[in-house]
Design a protein around this motif. Sequence first.
Motif, PDB file in Angstrom:
ATOM      1  N   ALA A   1     -11.622  11.060  28.501  1.00  0.00           N
ATOM      2  CA  ALA A   1     -10.958  11.255  27.115  1.00  0.00           C
ATOM      3  C   ALA A   1     -10.459   9.745  26.649  1.00  0.00           C
ATOM      4  O   ALA A   1     -10.856   9.612  25.378  1.00  0.00           O
ATOM      5  CB  ALA A   1      -9.779  12.033  27.350  1.00  0.00           C
ATOM      6  N   ALA A   2     -10.407   8.914  27.582  1.00  0.00           N
ATOM      7  CA  ALA A   2     -10.065   7.537  27.106  1.00  0.00           C
ATOM      8  C   ALA A   2     -11.202   6.908  26.740  1.00  0.00           C
ATOM      9  O   ALA A   2     -11.476   6.069  25.622  1.00  0.00           O
ATOM     10  CB  ALA A   2      -9.394   6.641  28.184  1.00  0.00           C
ATOM     11  N   THR A   3     -12.398   7.213  27.413  1.00  0.00           N
ATOM     12  CA  THR A   3     -13.727   6.640  26.699  1.00  0.00           C
ATOM     13  C   THR A   3     -14.213   7.089  25.571  1.00  0.00           C
ATOM     14  O   THR A   3     -14.793   6.399  24.623  1.00  0.00           O
ATOM     15  CB  THR A   3     -14.738   6.807  27.879  1.00  0.00           C
ATOM     16  N   LEU A   4     -14.130   8.376  25.458  1.00  0.00           N
ATOM     17  CA  LEU A   4     -14.388   9.228  24.036  1.00  0.00           C
ATOM     18  C   LEU A   4     -13.570   8.598  23.192  1.00  0.00           C
ATOM     19  O   LEU A   4     -14.063   8.372  21.905  1.00  0.00           O
ATOM     20  CB  LEU A   4     -14.181  10.696  24.282  1.00  0.00           C
ATOM     21  N   ALA A   5     -12.354   8.292  23.172  1.00  0.00           N
ATOM     22  CA  ALA A   5     -11.453   7.698  22.225  1.00  0.00           C
ATOM     23  C   ALA A   5     -11.875   6.441  21.906  1.00  0.00           C
ATOM     24  O   ALA A   5     -11.872   6.071  20.785  1.00  0.00           O
ATOM     25  CB  ALA A   5      -9.732   7.968  22.619  1.00  0.00           C
ATOM     26  N   GLN A   6     -12.281   5.825  22.773  1.00  0.00           N
ATOM     27  CA  GLN A   6     -12.886   4.373  22.458  1.00  0.00           C
ATOM     28  C   GLN A   6     -14.030   4.368  21.888  1.00  0.00           C
ATOM     29  O   GLN A   6     -14.250   3.627  20.880  1.00  0.00           O
ATOM     30  CB  GLN A   6     -12.813   3.507  23.982  1.00  0.00           C
ATOM     31  N   SER A   7     -15.018   5.154  22.192  1.00  0.00           N
ATOM     32  CA  SER A   7     -16.285   5.503  21.387  1.00  0.00           C
ATOM     33  C   SER A   7     -16.010   5.775  19.764  1.00  0.00           C
ATOM     34  O   SER A   7     -16.544   5.342  18.911  1.00  0.00           O
ATOM     35  CB  SER A   7     -17.024   6.439  22.090  1.00  0.00           C
ATOM     36  N   GLU A   8     -14.894   6.980  19.844  1.00  0.00           N
ATOM     37  CA  GLU A   8     -14.687   7.204  18.345  1.00  0.00           C
ATOM     38  C   GLU A   8     -14.107   6.155  17.525  1.00  0.00           C
ATOM     39  O   GLU A   8     -14.008   6.245  16.140  1.00  0.00           O
ATOM     40  CB  GLU A   8     -13.714   8.442  18.531  1.00  0.00           C
ATOM     41  N   ASP A   9     -13.626   5.204  18.057  1.00  0.00           N
ATOM     42  CA  ASP A   9     -12.739   3.928  17.325  1.00  0.00           C
ATOM     43  C   ASP A   9     -13.732   2.919  16.943  1.00  0.00           C
ATOM     44  O   ASP A   9     -13.401   1.957  16.421  1.00  0.00           O
ATOM     45  CB  ASP A   9     -11.904   3.261  18.210  1.00  0.00           C
ATOM     46  N   TYR A  10     -15.113   2.988  17.414  1.00  0.00           N
ATOM     47  CA  TYR A  10     -16.021   1.952  17.268  1.00  0.00           C
ATOM     48  C   TYR A  10     -16.697   2.131  15.836  1.00  0.00           C
ATOM     49  O   TYR A  10     -16.908   3.523  15.226  1.00  0.00           O
ATOM     50  CB  TYR A  10     -17.405   2.157  18.343  1.00  0.00           C
ATOM     51  N   PRO A  11     -16.754   1.142  15.117  1.00  0.00           N
ATOM     52  CA  PRO A  11     -16.401  -0.099  15.407  1.00  0.00           C
ATOM     53  C   PRO A  11     -14.888  -0.385  14.958  1.00  0.00           C
ATOM     54  O   PRO A  11     -14.419   0.169  14.042  1.00  0.00           O
ATOM     55  CB  PRO A  11     -17.357  -1.082  14.437  1.00  0.00           C
TER      56      PRO A  11
ATOM     57  N   ILE B   1     -27.094  -4.709   1.912  1.00  0.00           N
ATOM     58  CA  ILE B   1     -26.641  -4.182   2.860  1.00  0.00           C
ATOM     59  C   ILE B   1     -25.261  -4.656   3.532  1.00  0.00           C
ATOM     60  O   ILE B   1     -24.336  -3.656   3.679  1.00  0.00           O
ATOM     61  CB  ILE B   1     -27.400  -4.194   4.494  1.00  0.00           C
ATOM     62  N   SER B   2     -25.062  -5.865   3.629  1.00  0.00           N
ATOM     63  CA  SER B   2     -23.708  -6.404   4.338  1.00  0.00           C
ATOM     64  C   SER B   2     -22.724  -6.015   2.982  1.00  0.00           C
ATOM     65  O   SER B   2     -21.574  -5.496   3.335  1.00  0.00           O
ATOM     66  CB  SER B   2     -23.824  -7.993   4.281  1.00  0.00           C
ATOM     67  N   ASN B   3     -23.150  -6.201   1.644  1.00  0.00           N
ATOM     68  CA  ASN B   3     -22.024  -5.939   0.710  1.00  0.00           C
ATOM     69  C   ASN B   3     -21.507  -4.473   0.594  1.00  0.00           C
ATOM     70  O   ASN B   3     -20.426  -4.085  -0.033  1.00  0.00           O
ATOM     71  CB  ASN B   3     -22.843  -5.994  -0.893  1.00  0.00           C
ATOM     72  N   HIS B   4     -22.394  -3.354   1.115  1.00  0.00           N
ATOM     73  CA  HIS B   4     -21.903  -1.847   1.075  1.00  0.00           C
ATOM     74  C   HIS B   4     -21.919  -1.492   2.446  1.00  0.00           C
ATOM     75  O   HIS B   4     -21.335  -0.379   2.645  1.00  0.00           O
ATOM     76  CB  HIS B   4     -23.211  -1.217   0.676  1.00  0.00           C
ATOM     77  N   ALA B   5     -21.696  -2.248   3.464  1.00  0.00           N
ATOM     78  CA  ALA B   5     -21.470  -1.804   5.067  1.00  0.00           C
ATOM     79  C   ALA B   5     -20.433  -1.161   5.328  1.00  0.00           C
ATOM     80  O   ALA B   5     -20.334  -0.019   5.807  1.00  0.00           O
ATOM     81  CB  ALA B   5     -22.190  -2.721   6.002  1.00  0.00           C
ATOM     82  N   GLU B   6     -19.404  -1.905   4.649  1.00  0.00           N
ATOM     83  CA  GLU B   6     -17.752  -1.472   5.338  1.00  0.00           C
ATOM     84  C   GLU B   6     -17.608   0.025   4.621  1.00  0.00           C
ATOM     85  O   GLU B   6     -16.849   0.605   5.379  1.00  0.00           O
ATOM     86  CB  GLU B   6     -16.730  -2.398   4.624  1.00  0.00           C
TER      87      GLU B   6
ATOM     88  N   GLN C   1     -16.161  -0.997   8.756  1.00  0.00           N
ATOM     89  CA  GLN C   1     -15.733  -2.250   8.794  1.00  0.00           C
ATOM     90  C   GLN C   1     -16.827  -3.341   8.368  1.00  0.00           C
ATOM     91  O   GLN C   1     -17.874  -2.885   7.940  1.00  0.00           O
ATOM     92  CB  GLN C   1     -15.762  -2.678  10.675  1.00  0.00           C
ATOM     93  N   PRO C   2     -16.476  -4.694   7.944  1.00  0.00           N
ATOM     94  CA  PRO C   2     -17.094  -5.534   7.321  1.00  0.00           C
ATOM     95  C   PRO C   2     -18.502  -5.627   8.309  1.00  0.00           C
ATOM     96  O   PRO C   2     -18.312  -5.607   9.499  1.00  0.00           O
ATOM     97  CB  PRO C   2     -16.365  -6.780   7.201  1.00  0.00           C
ATOM     98  N   MET C   3     -19.435  -6.129   7.807  1.00  0.00           N
ATOM     99  CA  MET C   3     -20.631  -6.525   8.256  1.00  0.00           C
ATOM    100  C   MET C   3     -21.151  -8.068   7.844  1.00  0.00           C
ATOM    101  O   MET C   3     -22.153  -8.018   6.970  1.00  0.00           O
ATOM    102  CB  MET C   3     -21.839  -5.541   8.258  1.00  0.00           C
ATOM    103  N   PRO C   4     -20.563  -9.056   8.001  1.00  0.00           N
ATOM    104  CA  PRO C   4     -20.803 -10.382   7.515  1.00  0.00           C
ATOM    105  C   PRO C   4     -21.994 -10.996   7.966  1.00  0.00           C
ATOM    106  O   PRO C   4     -22.492 -11.005   9.000  1.00  0.00           O
ATOM    107  CB  PRO C   4     -19.391 -11.170   8.074  1.00  0.00           C
ATOM    108  N   VAL C   5     -22.910 -11.592   6.887  1.00  0.00           N
ATOM    109  CA  VAL C   5     -24.122 -12.197   7.190  1.00  0.00           C
ATOM    110  C   VAL C   5     -23.809 -13.659   7.814  1.00  0.00           C
ATOM    111  O   VAL C   5     -22.940 -14.414   7.239  1.00  0.00           O
ATOM    112  CB  VAL C   5     -24.800 -12.204   5.948  1.00  0.00           C
ATOM    113  N   ILE C   6     -24.522 -13.737   8.880  1.00  0.00           N
ATOM    114  CA  ILE C   6     -24.659 -15.345   9.488  1.00  0.00           C
ATOM    115  C   ILE C   6     -25.862 -15.865   9.328  1.00  0.00           C
ATOM    116  O   ILE C   6     -26.694 -15.327  10.280  1.00  0.00           O
ATOM    117  CB  ILE C   6     -24.120 -15.025  10.954  1.00  0.00           C
ATOM    118  N   ASN C   7     -26.356 -16.633   8.384  1.00  0.00           N
ATOM    119  CA  ASN C   7     -27.694 -17.226   8.430  1.00  0.00           C
ATOM    120  C   ASN C   7     -27.774 -18.196   9.738  1.00  0.00           C
ATOM    121  O   ASN C   7     -27.066 -19.106   9.860  1.00  0.00           O
ATOM    122  CB  ASN C   7     -28.013 -17.897   7.076  1.00  0.00           C
TER     123      ASN C   7
END
Length: 332
Positions: free
Chosen positions: A33-43, A66-71, A76-82
């Motif tokens: 149950a804890a693992t499932l809860a952890q998976s459901e919390d991702y990200p 993509i980054s601008n719309h990801a959240e 969660q945000p998906m910040p670009v790192i060049n």
Amino acid sequence: MTFLPPQSSESRSTRLKLAIGGLVLGTTLGASAATLAQSEDYPSKPVEFIVPWSPGGGSDTLMRLISNHAEEYLGQPMPVINMPGVSGTTGLKALSKREPDGYTVGQIHEGLLVAHHTGLTPLNWDDFEPVAAVTQSPQYLTVNADSPYTTYEEFVDYAKEHPGEIRFGVTLGGVPHIHAAMMEEAEGLEFRYVGFEGTGSRIRALVGGHIDAAIGDVSSSGEFVKNGDLRFLAVGSAERQEETPDVPTFSELGHPELKLNIVRGLIAPKGTPEDKIAVLADAIQALSEDEDFIQEVKNAGAQVHFEGPEAFADYLETTDETIERLSGKLAK
């Protein structure tokens, strides 16, 4: 008074085993149950997005959309790192060393496959976990507007009359390099290659007159074409593009084999759990159906082209076989 019969040692042992079994089962179910809860919390925190190219090029422009719309779709945000360098392999090398915990993804296109088969990197697509294809971009033969050739036929004639003189800007060991080599083979030409890191830098060099031709796309070159600085001579898509209706396809010009296109997608470090890959892919699929995103990608000169993990892996595998066959043409 009622007397209970004495319990045998065997009976007490059985009860003890049942009690212990129940405790173990309860603990196991609790852990599941804890693992499932952890998976459901991702990200539960931002997912870093490594783009292995310089800011301003086609990949950077599209991946930032993509980054601008990801959240909105991932939660969660998906910040670009060049992380540019060595034909896009520096950032992917860094990605390969990240923890496979679902909190780092990277951008890939056919360039990694070319870099692998030309010896620039030992990494290939199957050293990662494919997440999803997101966009595809038709590629154009692009020249300076002050050049002596105004059509593809004039370009070919000039190149045949001046072998080795046309300075062709490419990402050495990258997709533009193999696209240019395909043109050389198709027309019996010889270019003088000049290497750049990313589309943006070579297109700026083309505008400045430091090179004579390049492989470009609408996102990196379209505004320069509108302003009269550059000229598109041909496009590698199956049909003429809505944004450039006057630009003929290579197929129209007698070369249906010249299919110049770039498919960009997301990958994760090898070993990233399937359930987290699925969460990422589902978010990208939902994003690919967003009308605002579709229009923004179109405005950037590309098209939304979603493929899930398995379909994207199939595309990469098939393309890898083609690039392996053609890569020998770049060894010069």
